[in-house]
Design a protein around this motif. Structure first.
Motif, PDB file in Angstrom:
ATOM      1  N   UNK A   6       0.826  -1.209   0.000  1.00 26.95           N
ATOM      2  CA  UNK A   6       0.000   0.000   0.000  1.00 26.95           C
ATOM      3  C   UNK A   6       0.863   1.264   0.000  1.00 26.95           C
ATOM      4  N   UNK A   7       1.903   1.271   0.814  1.00 30.82           N
ATOM      5  CA  UNK A   7       2.766   2.448   0.903  1.00 30.82           C
ATOM      6  C   UNK A   7       3.608   2.607  -0.356  1.00 30.82           C
ATOM      7  N   UNK A   8       4.095   1.502  -0.900  1.00 35.94           N
ATOM      8  CA  UNK A   8       4.834   1.580  -2.163  1.00 35.94           C
ATOM      9  C   UNK A   8       3.965   2.206  -3.248  1.00 35.94           C
ATOM     10  N   UNK A  12       4.437   5.700  -5.295  1.00 36.76           N
ATOM     11  CA  UNK A  12       4.837   5.495  -6.678  1.00 36.76           C
ATOM     12  C   UNK A  12       6.168   4.775  -6.816  1.00 36.76           C
ATOM     13  N   UNK A  13       6.461   3.905  -5.873  1.00 32.76           N
ATOM     14  CA  UNK A  13       7.730   3.168  -5.852  1.00 32.76           C
ATOM     15  C   UNK A  13       7.453   1.712  -6.178  1.00 32.76           C
ATOM     16  N   UNK A  17      12.474  -1.568  -7.379  1.00 30.84           N
ATOM     17  CA  UNK A  17      13.328  -0.497  -6.861  1.00 30.84           C
ATOM     18  C   UNK A  17      13.689  -0.758  -5.402  1.00 30.84           C
ATOM     19  N   UNK A  18      12.703  -1.118  -4.594  1.00 27.63           N
ATOM     20  CA  UNK A  18      12.950  -1.390  -3.177  1.00 27.63           C
ATOM     21  C   UNK A  18      13.898  -2.573  -3.020  1.00 27.63           C
ATOM     22  N   UNK A  19      13.706  -3.604  -3.810  1.00 33.24           N
ATOM     23  CA  UNK A  19      14.587  -4.780  -3.755  1.00 33.24           C
ATOM     24  C   UNK A  19      16.032  -4.374  -4.044  1.00 33.24           C
TER      25      UNK A  19
END
Length: 69
Positions: A6-8, A12-13, A17-19
């Motif tokens: 939900x926060x990603x 808009x991430x 990208x997080x990985x």
């Protein structure tokens, strides 16, 4: 359960990208986002730091928190 997905989305991430930021596989982040697997406390704090939110924001939906009795 967590609110990573939900926060990603709100920021808009992408999970990819997080990985990359966390030096984790996409599969691991995707499992976190789908609540198939929960991140360690250390990873939870790293995610919060990267996303610039409080760790509790990843766990608690503040909007619905008052609805619980």
């Amino acid at each position: 359960m967590n609110r990573i997905k939900e926060i990603l989305k709100a920021k808009g991430i992408t999970q990819t990208w997080l990985a990359e930021k966390m030096n984790k596989s996409y599969t691991t982040i995707n499992e976190y986002a789908r609540n198939v697997r929960q991140p360690s406390v250390e990873d939870l704090y790293e995610i919060a730091d990267i996303l610039q939110v409080q760790a509790t924001d990843l766990l608690v939906n503040k909007k619905n928190n008052n609805d619980r009795n």
